[in-house]
Design an enzyme around this catalytic site. Structure first.
Site, PDB file in Angstrom:
ATOM      1  N   CYS A 114      -9.139   1.736  -0.631  1.00  0.00           N
ATOM      2  CA  CYS A 114      -9.185   3.061  -1.072  1.00  0.00           C
ATOM      3  C   CYS A 114     -10.876   2.992  -1.094  1.00  0.00           C
ATOM      4  O   CYS A 114     -11.162   4.327  -1.278  1.00  0.00           O
ATOM      5  CB  CYS A 114      -8.010   4.085  -2.096  1.00  0.00           C
ATOM      6  SG  CYS A 114      -6.322   3.534  -1.234  1.00  0.00           S
ATOM      7  N   HIS A 247     -11.747   9.971  -5.359  1.00  0.00           N
ATOM      8  CA  HIS A 247     -10.161   9.754  -4.553  1.00  0.00           C
ATOM      9  C   HIS A 247      -9.241  10.690  -4.231  1.00  0.00           C
ATOM     10  O   HIS A 247      -8.639  10.452  -5.352  1.00  0.00           O
ATOM     11  CB  HIS A 247     -10.111   8.066  -4.530  1.00  0.00           C
ATOM     12  CG  HIS A 247      -9.116   7.881  -3.772  1.00  0.00           C
ATOM     13  ND1 HIS A 247      -8.502   8.065  -2.407  1.00  0.00           N
ATOM     14  CD2 HIS A 247      -8.235   6.905  -3.770  1.00  0.00           C
ATOM     15  CE1 HIS A 247      -8.090   7.098  -2.044  1.00  0.00           C
ATOM     16  NE2 HIS A 247      -7.423   6.506  -3.413  1.00  0.00           N
ATOM     17  N   ASN A 277      -2.595  10.762   0.478  1.00  0.00           N
ATOM     18  CA  ASN A 277      -3.363   9.788   0.664  1.00  0.00           C
ATOM     19  C   ASN A 277      -4.584   8.825   1.178  1.00  0.00           C
ATOM     20  O   ASN A 277      -3.652   8.328   2.519  1.00  0.00           O
ATOM     21  CB  ASN A 277      -3.003   8.598  -1.239  1.00  0.00           C
ATOM     22  CG  ASN A 277      -3.916   7.624  -1.235  1.00  0.00           C
ATOM     23  OD1 ASN A 277      -5.239   7.238  -0.355  1.00  0.00           O
ATOM     24  ND2 ASN A 277      -3.697   6.694  -2.083  1.00  0.00           N
TER      25      ASN A 277
HETATM   26  O1  UT7 Z   1      -5.299   5.133  -3.427  1.00  0.00           O
HETATM   27  C1  UT7 Z   1      -5.052   4.232  -4.398  1.00  0.00           C
HETATM   28  C2  UT7 Z   1      -4.256   3.257  -4.721  1.00  0.00           C
HETATM   29  N1  UT7 Z   1      -2.351   4.239  -5.642  1.00  0.00           N
HETATM   30  C3  UT7 Z   1      -2.599   4.984  -5.859  1.00  0.00           C
HETATM   31  O2  UT7 Z   1      -3.498   5.869  -7.332  1.00  0.00           O
HETATM   32  C4  UT7 Z   1      -1.145   5.542  -6.162  1.00  0.00           C
HETATM   33  C5  UT7 Z   1      -0.868   5.132  -7.769  1.00  0.00           C
HETATM   34  N2  UT7 Z   1       0.494   5.221  -8.971  1.00  0.00           N
HETATM   35  C6  UT7 Z   1       0.911   6.776  -8.310  1.00  0.00           C
HETATM   36  O3  UT7 Z   1       1.040   7.715  -7.890  1.00  0.00           O
HETATM   37  C7  UT7 Z   1       2.761   6.899  -8.900  1.00  0.00           C
HETATM   38  O4  UT7 Z   1       3.028   5.561  -9.542  1.00  0.00           O
HETATM   39  C8  UT7 Z   1       3.450   6.885  -7.656  1.00  0.00           C
HETATM   40  C9  UT7 Z   1       3.621   8.143  -7.648  1.00  0.00           C
HETATM   41  C10 UT7 Z   1       3.522   5.806  -6.115  1.00  0.00           C
HETATM   42  C11 UT7 Z   1       5.140   7.349  -8.528  1.00  0.00           C
HETATM   43  O5  UT7 Z   1       5.077   7.678 -10.225  1.00  0.00           O
HETATM   44  P1  UT7 Z   1       5.547   7.255 -11.017  1.00  0.00           P
HETATM   45  O6  UT7 Z   1       6.375   8.117 -11.948  1.00  0.00           O
HETATM   46  O7  UT7 Z   1       4.968   5.974 -11.267  1.00  0.00           O
HETATM   47  O8  UT7 Z   1       7.097   7.156 -10.744  1.00  0.00           O
HETATM   48  P2  UT7 Z   1       8.059   5.702 -11.153  1.00  0.00           P
HETATM   49  O9  UT7 Z   1       7.405   4.942  -9.878  1.00  0.00           O
HETATM   50  O10 UT7 Z   1       8.042   4.873 -12.163  1.00  0.00           O
HETATM   51  O11 UT7 Z   1       9.446   6.059 -10.245  1.00  0.00           O
HETATM   52  C12 UT7 Z   1      10.466   6.555 -10.857  1.00  0.00           C
HETATM   53  C13 UT7 Z   1      11.982   6.520 -10.309  1.00  0.00           C
HETATM   54  C14 UT7 Z   1      12.511   5.337  -9.818  1.00  0.00           C
HETATM   55  O12 UT7 Z   1      13.798   5.952  -9.991  1.00  0.00           O
HETATM   56  P3  UT7 Z   1      14.939   4.789 -11.744  1.00  0.00           P
HETATM   57  O13 UT7 Z   1      13.891   3.590 -11.536  1.00  0.00           O
HETATM   58  O14 UT7 Z   1      14.123   6.001 -12.716  1.00  0.00           O
HETATM   59  O15 UT7 Z   1      15.646   4.812 -11.061  1.00  0.00           O
HETATM   60  C15 UT7 Z   1      12.218   4.996  -7.809  1.00  0.00           C
HETATM   61  O16 UT7 Z   1      12.975   4.363  -8.116  1.00  0.00           O
HETATM   62  O17 UT7 Z   1      11.249   7.926  -8.916  1.00  0.00           O
HETATM   63  C16 UT7 Z   1      12.076   6.767  -8.099  1.00  0.00           C
HETATM   64  N3  UT7 Z   1      11.191   6.862  -7.327  1.00  0.00           N
HETATM   65  C17 UT7 Z   1      11.538   7.934  -5.939  1.00  0.00           C
HETATM   66  N4  UT7 Z   1      12.212   8.925  -6.277  1.00  0.00           N
HETATM   67  C18 UT7 Z   1      12.212  10.133  -5.130  1.00  0.00           C
HETATM   68  C19 UT7 Z   1      10.622   6.599  -5.703  1.00  0.00           C
HETATM   69  N5  UT7 Z   1       9.630   6.474  -5.132  1.00  0.00           N
HETATM   70  C20 UT7 Z   1      10.930   8.180  -4.808  1.00  0.00           C
HETATM   71  C21 UT7 Z   1      10.426   9.459  -3.778  1.00  0.00           C
HETATM   72  N6  UT7 Z   1      12.038   9.710  -3.809  1.00  0.00           N
HETATM   73  N7  UT7 Z   1       9.910   9.060  -2.645  1.00  0.00           N
END
Ligand code: UT7
Length: 320
Positions: A114, A247, A277
């Site tokens: 990215c 980005h 993204n």
């Molecule tokens: O391009 C450069 C690289 N990429 C980035 O910059 C991305 C950086 N990271 C992010 O944007 C965020 O961390 C995400 C959007 C990927 C995730 O958001 P988050 O607020 O960090 O969520 P999380 O990973 O802490 O997950 C929270 C909950 C989890 O469930 P539990 O363990 O709390 O029960 C996940 O299993 O959300 C769950 N979860 C989902 N639920 C519904 C993870 N993906 C999904 C989904 N739909 N697609």
């Protein structure tokens, strides 16, 4: 003093749109979760017969037309991509051929995930300042939809396909005025696609994998640090920026970075809702959007910044 100036921008998005509601039918997710955690509403997905070089071709033709030049004037092509058409030759060489450019100028890809477009634009700027090129086509193009695991809801909802391009030319008036790149391979395991080809077979996990939370924290920290680095170099502050074109990975990362810089979201170009993204393509796609709708104007200070797998990150300051 020799400067490099962007004299034309272009972009291309594949026709097929995949909404969050469409994704609800593929994996265990919801429109509300995706929107609230990432700011994404929909993304574009390349058709089966569309290659990265095809997306790049459309965006490049747009940029060349906007620049009002002929393809033969382009004496260097740089394509930033993590999803090349094939292992080799480079997508840049394939693009040169598809554009019908016969002048034998160099063409190469840059792989910084990215962070790719920021790396590519900074490299192009060095070619111009070093006197080795006069008119450069810089492209960010991706079909990441082919690298994500469509059973993995933590990644497949985030990415989209697309391409953006700029034509950079030698100028006696300021264009790119500051740039800084960084990398830290120690963090390479937080975001990766480990698969490779060994003896004719795929060796390792072929899909993109990410520790989202770790990437999120790392991104906010290094992005605000590198932006401050380039601003300090020019003795500028956040409020001197007319438009930040970040980005587009996650609206919460964009908002957190803007807040740290004391920059209003009214001065930030945001396309993540409709593009998702698109990795190396996200900045040139957003740039082209804001140039064509009239937000970015001559004389303004434009800041671009990105972070990606590697980790790689960087920022550039551009006098438009
Ligand atoms: O391009 C450069 C690289 N990429 C980035 O910059 C991305 C950086 N990271 C992010 O944007 C965020 O961390 C995400 C959007 C990927 C995730 O958001 P988050 O607020 O960090 O969520 P999380 O990973 O802490 O997950 C929270 C909950 C989890 O469930 P539990 O363990 O709390 O029960 C996940 O299993 O959300 C769950 N979860 C989902 N639920 C519904 C993870 N993906 C999904 C989904 N739909 N697609």
């Amino acid at each position: 003093m020799i400067y490099s100036k962007i004299i034309g921008t272009g972009s291309y998005l594949p026709e097929k749109v995949l909404s969050n509601y469409d994704l609800e039918k593929i994996v265990d997710t919801s429109h509300d979760w995706i929107l609230s955690r990432s700011g994404i509403v929909e993304r574009h997905i390349a058709a089966d017969n569309e290659l990265t070089s095809d997306l790049a071709l459309h965006a490049s033709r747009n940029a060349i037309e906007a620049a009002g030049i002929s393809g033969e004037e382009i004496d260097l092509i740089i394509v930033a991509t993590t999803s090349p058409d094939q292992l080799f030759p480079s997508t840049a060489c394939i693009l040169q051929d598809k554009l019908g450019i016969k002048n034998r100028g160099p063409a190469f890809d840059i792989q910084a995930v990215c962070g790719g477009f920021v790396y590519a634009l900074n490299t192009a700027d060095m070619y111009i300042k070093g006197g080795q090129a006069k008119t450069i086509l810089v492209v960010g193009a991706e079909v990441l939809s082919r690298m994500v695991d469509w059973n993995d809801r933590t990644t497949c909802v985030l990415f989209g396909d697309g391409a953006g391009a700029v034509v950079l030319q030698t100028s006696s008036s300021p264009g790119i005025i500051a740039g800084k790149l960084h990398a830290d391979g120690n963090h390479r395991h937080m975001l990766k696609a480990e698969g490779n080809i060994r003896n004719g077979e795929i060796d390792g996990d072929p899909f993109l994998r990410m520790d989202g939370q770790a990437v999120f924290k790392f991104a906010v920290k290094v992005l605000s640090d590198v932006v401050e680095e380039v601003l300090e170099e020019k003795e500028l502050v956040g409020s001197d920026i007319d438009w930040m074109v970040p980005h587009q990975a996650n609206i919460r990362i964009i908002e957190a970075t803007a807040k740290k810089l004391g920059l209003s979201m009214d001065n930030v170009v945001v396309t993540v809702a409709n593009h998702g993204n698109t990795s190396a393509a996200s900045i040139p796609l957003a740039l082209d959007t804001a140039v064509r709708d009239g937000r970015i104007k001559k004389g303004q200070n434009i800041l671009i910044e990105a972070v990606g797998g590697g980790f790689t990150w960087g920022a550039l300051l551009i006098k438009w």
